[in-house]
Write an enzyme that holds these catalytic residues in place. Sequence first.
Site, PDB file in Angstrom:
ATOM      1  N   GLY A   1       0.852  -1.196   0.000  1.00  8.27           N
ATOM      2  CA  GLY A   1       0.000   0.000   0.000  1.00  8.27           C
ATOM      3  C   GLY A   1       0.877   1.232   0.000  1.00  8.27           C
ATOM      4  O   GLY A   1       1.406   1.614   1.044  1.00  8.27           O
ATOM      5  N   LEU A   2       1.042   1.846  -1.175  1.00  8.62           N
ATOM      6  CA  LEU A   2       1.958   2.975  -1.300  1.00  8.62           C
ATOM      7  C   LEU A   2       1.216   4.286  -1.505  1.00  8.62           C
ATOM      8  O   LEU A   2       1.623   5.144  -2.285  1.00  8.62           O
ATOM      9  CB  LEU A   2       2.940   2.721  -2.452  1.00  8.62           C
ATOM     10  CG  LEU A   2       3.814   1.469  -2.292  1.00  8.62           C
ATOM     11  CD1 LEU A   2       4.698   1.273  -3.504  1.00  8.62           C
ATOM     12  CD2 LEU A   2       4.642   1.561  -1.015  1.00  8.62           C
TER      13      LEU A   2
ATOM     14  N   GLY B   1       1.651   4.777   3.480  1.00  8.25           N
ATOM     15  CA  GLY B   1       2.502   3.631   3.219  1.00  8.25           C
ATOM     16  C   GLY B   1       3.826   4.019   2.596  1.00  8.25           C
ATOM     17  O   GLY B   1       4.894   3.516   2.997  1.00  8.25           O
TER      18      GLY B   1
ATOM     19  N   VAL C   1      -3.289  -0.034   4.235  1.00 10.41           N
ATOM     20  CA  VAL C   1      -4.472  -0.012   3.372  1.00 10.41           C
ATOM     21  C   VAL C   1      -5.684   0.403   4.211  1.00 10.41           C
ATOM     22  O   VAL C   1      -5.641   0.348   5.442  1.00 10.41           O
ATOM     23  CB  VAL C   1      -4.719  -1.389   2.738  1.00 10.41           C
ATOM     24  CG1 VAL C   1      -3.549  -1.787   1.843  1.00 10.41           C
ATOM     25  CG2 VAL C   1      -4.959  -2.456   3.795  1.00 10.41           C
TER      26      VAL C   1
ATOM     27  N   SER D   1      -0.285   7.252  14.786  1.00 10.69           N
ATOM     28  CA  SER D   1      -0.769   8.628  14.828  1.00 10.69           C
ATOM     29  C   SER D   1       0.344   9.557  14.377  1.00 10.69           C
ATOM     30  O   SER D   1       1.515   9.317  14.653  1.00 10.69           O
ATOM     31  CB  SER D   1      -1.223   9.013  16.236  1.00 10.69           C
ATOM     32  OG  SER D   1      -1.765  10.332  16.234  1.00 10.69           O
ATOM     33  N   GLY D   2      -0.054  10.600  13.699  1.00 10.99           N
ATOM     34  CA  GLY D   2       0.914  11.592  13.242  1.00 10.99           C
ATOM     35  C   GLY D   2       0.710  12.009  11.804  1.00 10.99           C
ATOM     36  O   GLY D   2       1.369  12.930  11.322  1.00 10.99           O
TER      37      GLY D   2
ATOM     38  N   LYS E   1      -5.259   3.725  20.605  1.00 12.68           N
ATOM     39  CA  LYS E   1      -5.309   4.760  19.556  1.00 12.68           C
ATOM     40  C   LYS E   1      -6.710   5.382  19.479  1.00 12.68           C
ATOM     41  O   LYS E   1      -6.857   6.582  19.268  1.00 12.68           O
ATOM     42  CB  LYS E   1      -4.924   4.153  18.205  1.00 12.68           C
ATOM     43  CG  LYS E   1      -5.175   5.052  16.993  1.00 12.68           C
ATOM     44  CD  LYS E   1      -4.326   6.309  17.006  1.00 12.68           C
ATOM     45  CE  LYS E   1      -4.715   7.305  15.920  1.00 12.68           C
ATOM     46  NZ  LYS E   1      -4.848   6.776  14.569  1.00 12.68           N
TER      47      LYS E   1
ATOM     48  N   ASN F   1      -7.684   9.298  19.932  1.00 14.59           N
ATOM     49  CA  ASN F   1      -8.510  10.106  19.036  1.00 14.59           C
ATOM     50  C   ASN F   1      -9.683  10.755  19.766  1.00 14.59           C
ATOM     51  O   ASN F   1     -10.072  11.876  19.444  1.00 14.59           O
ATOM     52  CB  ASN F   1      -9.015   9.247  17.881  1.00 14.59           C
ATOM     53  CG  ASN F   1      -7.935   8.965  16.857  1.00 14.59           C
ATOM     54  OD1 ASN F   1      -6.746   9.079  17.153  1.00 14.59           O
ATOM     55  ND2 ASN F   1      -8.323   8.591  15.658  1.00 14.59           N
TER      56      ASN F   1
ATOM     57  N   GLU G   1      -8.266  13.635  21.397  1.00 15.31           N
ATOM     58  CA  GLU G   1      -8.013  14.611  20.333  1.00 15.31           C
ATOM     59  C   GLU G   1      -9.280  15.404  20.009  1.00 15.31           C
ATOM     60  O   GLU G   1      -9.234  16.628  19.858  1.00 15.31           O
ATOM     61  CB  GLU G   1      -7.521  13.859  19.095  1.00 15.31           C
ATOM     62  CG  GLU G   1      -7.312  14.702  17.861  1.00 15.31           C
ATOM     63  CD  GLU G   1      -7.014  13.834  16.652  1.00 15.31           C
ATOM     64  OE1 GLU G   1      -7.604  14.087  15.576  1.00 15.31           O
ATOM     65  OE2 GLU G   1      -6.206  12.894  16.774  1.00 15.31           O
TER      66      GLU G   1
ATOM     67  N   ARG H   1     -36.345   4.653  40.885  1.00 11.52           N
ATOM     68  CA  ARG H   1     -36.310   3.371  40.189  1.00 11.52           C
ATOM     69  C   ARG H   1     -36.988   2.286  41.025  1.00 11.52           C
ATOM     70  O   ARG H   1     -37.695   1.424  40.495  1.00 11.52           O
ATOM     71  CB  ARG H   1     -34.859   2.963  39.887  1.00 11.52           C
ATOM     72  CG  ARG H   1     -34.155   3.880  38.890  1.00 11.52           C
ATOM     73  CD  ARG H   1     -32.741   3.384  38.565  1.00 11.52           C
ATOM     74  NE  ARG H   1     -32.792   2.214  37.701  1.00 11.52           N
ATOM     75  CZ  ARG H   1     -32.336   1.011  38.015  1.00 11.52           C
ATOM     76  NH1 ARG H   1     -31.788   0.815  39.213  1.00 11.52           N
ATOM     77  NH2 ARG H   1     -32.424   0.006  37.158  1.00 11.52           N
TER      78      ARG H   1
END
Length: 500
Positions: free
Chosen positions: A11-12, A16, A78, A132-133, A204, A208, A211, A466
């Site tokens: 995956g470029l 990637g 990917v 991350s980054g 992660k 987020n 974040e 309740r």
Amino acid sequence: MNDNFDIAVIGLGVMGANMALNLAERGFSVAAFDINADRRSNIVERHQPLTAANLIAVGDLTELIKSLATPRRIVLSVPAGPIVDAICQDLMAAGLEAADIVVDTGNSQWRDSIARAESYTGKFNFFTCAISGGEVGARFGPSLMPSGDKAAWEWLKPMWQAMSAKVDPATGIEIARTQVDQPLPEGEPCAEYIGPIGSGHFVKMVHNGIEYADMQMIAEIVQFMRQILGMSAVEVGEIFTQWNKGKLQSYLIEITGNILKVVDETTGEPMVDVIMDQAGQKGTGNWTAREALELGVPANAIAESVFARCLSTQKAIRQIGAVKLSGPTISLEERSHWIEKLADALYCSKICSYAQGFELMSAAEKEHNWTLDYVAIAKIWRAGCVIRAHFLDDIAKAYQAEPELLNLMLAERFTNTLADSQMAWREVLAKAIMQGMPMPSISAAMSYYDCYREADSSASLIQAMRDYFGGHTYRRKDQDAETSYHLDWHFGSGEHIANH
């Protein structure tokens, strides 16, 4: 072809390709593959002489498998979802073996990672690494959150720690690198093993969620400065640039200062004022809020930041509401009285949102039988990632001092800060409310703080209701905490033990 390349990247796309270049620049030999031939040729042609020494592009997966030293280490960059499984199937068909390691670095849902690892047991070692980054981090040093088989981590560790962001151990501050002609930084790596499969992507996800809260709180403070203090975007930007030199130092504070100083070439207005006030989201903040609800963790500041983004998309309704819904008359305030108070309010709110994130990780640790190292997590977030901040060094030190810390707010360094700054925080919120300006995330953070100060809360009445309408029972403060009672509220026939 050479058959002992260290690692492969599949995956470029931007992420990637940048990871492949990052690894190659640090001396590791990389075989790269993408189904798109233009991407394969592009990475080789554009990055000589680096690629001539350490990086090749291969044309198919069989060729990729043959090019690698064993156990093979293969990185998938990917999109999350079915494509991950499709590539895994293709790799097995191409000759992948049981000892080989496949690392999913996409934004996968952590439960999906667990299911994948189980389905591929005995076929190959499925590992994950949340990153991350963004594209700059991938190229020059991201924050990495790997999880899976510990033996697989030992094979990956030298490369992961080499390509990650670095922190000066003396200061706890990122050693920045943003150009290829800069020397490779040395320091503490922002890559450390998180735990069993799925735990890295969970961490992660929490990153987020924090974040989301960070960004929303910053936006609320900026709105206060502009609406209530009457400051221009550039003036606010200068304040944020100054704040970035002190206790609020962080990547998000830095870029906020930069953003606010940019002028739109077409209109001559601040760029931020010509951008539609509708904030998008990719779902990880939503996932964090859902997990908090599932685990019973009061991450209200994080959840409110998600709701705030949802509200931002209601532009048409808000435009009608701006006309039809009345509010107070806004009067401008003297800015010199408020700037330091706003800094305190933002810092206190930040403590609470991070406390919520770490509380959520603690609950997940217990629920899923993980062992999470909160010192390590705080340290790997100090650089490379979006929420990177010097503040995270203080969090690491808090957990070093008290490994069994129940809540981040209870660490002495933060307890004292909250006590000293709470009145400024309250003044900011009170002024915003009186001026009719919403501060949903900062307000939620204050509620979180105040709720944790209540030894006796209003929940006793809720439990009484309740029991009244549904016979859900209650427990007594003056009796054994494991004994449940029920009162016949309608007929006053007395209290009895419901169960033990």
